[in-house]
Design a protein around this motif. Structure first.
Motif, mmCIF file in Angstrom:
data_model
loop_
_atom_site.group_PDB
_atom_site.id
_atom_site.type_symbol
_atom_site.label_atom_id
_atom_site.label_comp_id
_atom_site.label_asym_id
_atom_site.label_seq_id
_atom_site.Cartn_x
_atom_site.Cartn_y
_atom_site.Cartn_z
ATOM 1 N N HIS A 227 0.852 -1.196 0.000
ATOM 2 C CA HIS A 227 0.000 0.000 0.000
ATOM 3 C C HIS A 227 0.884 1.240 0.000
ATOM 4 C CE1 HIS A 227 1.155 -0.465 4.237
ATOM 5 N NE2 HIS A 227 0.981 0.842 4.345
ATOM 6 N N ASP A 229 0.817 5.181 1.887
ATOM 7 C CA ASP A 229 0.137 5.826 3.008
ATOM 8 C C ASP A 229 -0.622 7.058 2.516
ATOM 9 O OD1 ASP A 229 1.250 3.903 4.614
ATOM 10 O OD2 ASP A 229 2.778 5.216 5.481
ATOM 11 N N HIS A 287 4.804 0.102 -0.085
ATOM 12 C CA HIS A 287 5.551 -0.703 0.887
ATOM 13 C C HIS A 287 4.642 -1.766 1.490
ATOM 14 C CE1 HIS A 287 3.806 2.782 2.952
ATOM 15 N NE2 HIS A 287 3.709 2.034 4.037
HETATM 16 FE FE LIG Z 1 2.219 2.160 5.544
#
Ligand SMILES: [Fe+2]
Ligand SMILES: C=C1C[C@]23C[C@H]1CC[C@H]2[C@@]12CCC[C@@](C)(C(=O)O1)[C@H]2[C@@H]3C(=O)O
Ligand SMILES: O=C(O)CCC(=O)C(=O)O
Length: 373
Positions: A227, A229, A287
């Protein structure tokens, strides 16, 4: 449109309860990721390491600029946050996750809420479960801590408050260094000097405690799926056990790169909102977290965003005839709602068509869009 961060998920409830992973001797089918679902595979043999930047080094600004426009992630050392503050926060996380399941569930996140104990929200986008549990704090954790630790809650609240203060400071410092390295100053962001009430009093961060228990079959499991952030920047403290991997896109060494824990070091991720603010110049890094056979792992993410009344849009200085404005303006809360609905398509759903066409036309294959996997 909800304006408070805590209300971001009202229209996209997620209701998957965490299970007790501690006593499992085998990986249940519901946790077995197949290779095409992006389960952990070996790292590329030759790859560059994620940059480690010493903030006291005179070249730090230049190194940050390079890391921001290439990797979208770097580690920092000599960042000024005392090791004791990190240790105390890690203790909070360890104390919380070692509670019996029924105690943790007293602090369960409600399906449409943001704070509390549960599986990562992104679980709903994957057919298999992740080998982890999390505790999210937006604003004070007092209510939850009082319920689970009626006699010791003040000590735990103090550690969180101290951590929050230190991280907020560091996040601001890093933001200005990152923007400064692109030639952006406070004057270029009309909201940065605005100290109105709503700009200063609303929470502009979430703290996420993650726990990845030791796993009987780590090669088939996934700790936290790939994903990006939904933040400006995220500052991640990982305990002394590795597990974080970032996706290095492009070139001959494309693939997942492990970010080794450095004692006292912190990982800095560029989030989607900084990608938008930089008009696509800084990639928000994809990540994930992998798990391991014999060790529990803890990580603590400080997810830093803009004040809730601020709409983030590409800085005018980075928009020009050859770089059309790539994204429309969004507030943090609005973007979290978009992410809850579209997940890895969230960035493209706020992308402006003209910019997308121009990009296609240039046949530009950099990794500014989120490509998971
Ligand atoms: Fe994350
Ligand atoms: C402020 C945020 C940012 C959130 C949502 C909300 C509170 C919890 C954050 C995380 C933390 C764990 C990974 C992630 C992907 C998740 O599932 O919850 C993050 C998500 C995001 O960055 O999108
Ligand atoms: O545990 C990790 O290393 C990654 C955690 C993470 O990506 C997150 O909390 O957003």
């Amino acid at each position: 449109m909800p304006s408070k961060l805590a209300d971001a998920f009202r229209s996209h409830p997620v209701d998957i309860q965490p299970k007790n992973l501690h006593d499992l001797k085998e990986l249940p089918d519901s946790y077995q990721w197949s290779a095409d679902q992006d389960r952990p595979e070996p790292e590329p043999a030759h790859h560059e390491p994620v940059p480690v930047i010493d903030l006291s080094d005179p070249n730090a600004l230049e190194e940050i600029g390079h890391a921001c426009t290439t990797w979208g992630v770097f580690q920092v050392v000599n960042h000024g946050v005392p090791a004791a503050v990190l240790d105390r926060m890690e203790d909070v996380a360890k104390s919380f996750f070692s509670l019996p399941a029924h105690q943790k569930l007293k602090a369960a996140r409600s399906p449409d809420g943001i704070s509390g104990y549960g599986l990562a929200r992104i679980s709903s986008f994957f057919p298999k479960l992740m080998w982890s549990e999390g505790f999210t704090m937006v604003g004070s954790p007092l209510e939850h801590f009082h319920t689970i630790w009626p006699h010791h809650y003040t000590r735990f609240c103090d550690s969180v408050e101290e951590y929050d203060k230190q991280m907020q400071n560091l996040a601001q410092t890093l933001m200005w260094l990152m923007l400064g390295s692109l030639g952006i100053t406070k004057e270029d962001l009309n909201w940065a000097n605005n100290n109105s009430n709503s700009t200063t009093t609303n929470p502009r961060a979430a703290i996420q405690l993650n726990h990845y228990p030791a796993c009987p079959d780590p090669d088939r499991a996934m700790g936290l799926a790939p994903h990006t952030d939904s933040t400006l920047v995220t500052i991640l403290h990982q305990s002394n056990t590795s597990g974080l991997q970032v996706l290095r896109a492009g070139g001959g060494t494309a693939g997942w790169v492990t970010v080794p824990p450095i004692r006292g070091g912190l990982v800095v991720h560029i989030g989607d909102l900084l990608h938008i603010l930089s008009n696509g110049l800084c990639p928000s890094v994809v990540h994930r977290a992998v798990v391991n056979r014999d060790r529990n792992r803890i990580s603590i993410a400080y997810l830093h965003g803009p004040p809730s009344n601020v709409r983030i849009s590409p800085v005018q200085k980075l928009v020009g005839p050859s770089q059309p404005q790539m994204y429309r303006a969004v507030t943090w809360t609005e973007y979290l709602g978009t992410k809850a609905k579209h997940f890895d398509k969230a960035l493209s759903s706020v992308r402006l068509c003209a910019a997308a066409e121009a990009k296609d036309h240039n046949n530009n294959n950099n990794n500014n869009g989120v490509q998971v996997g």
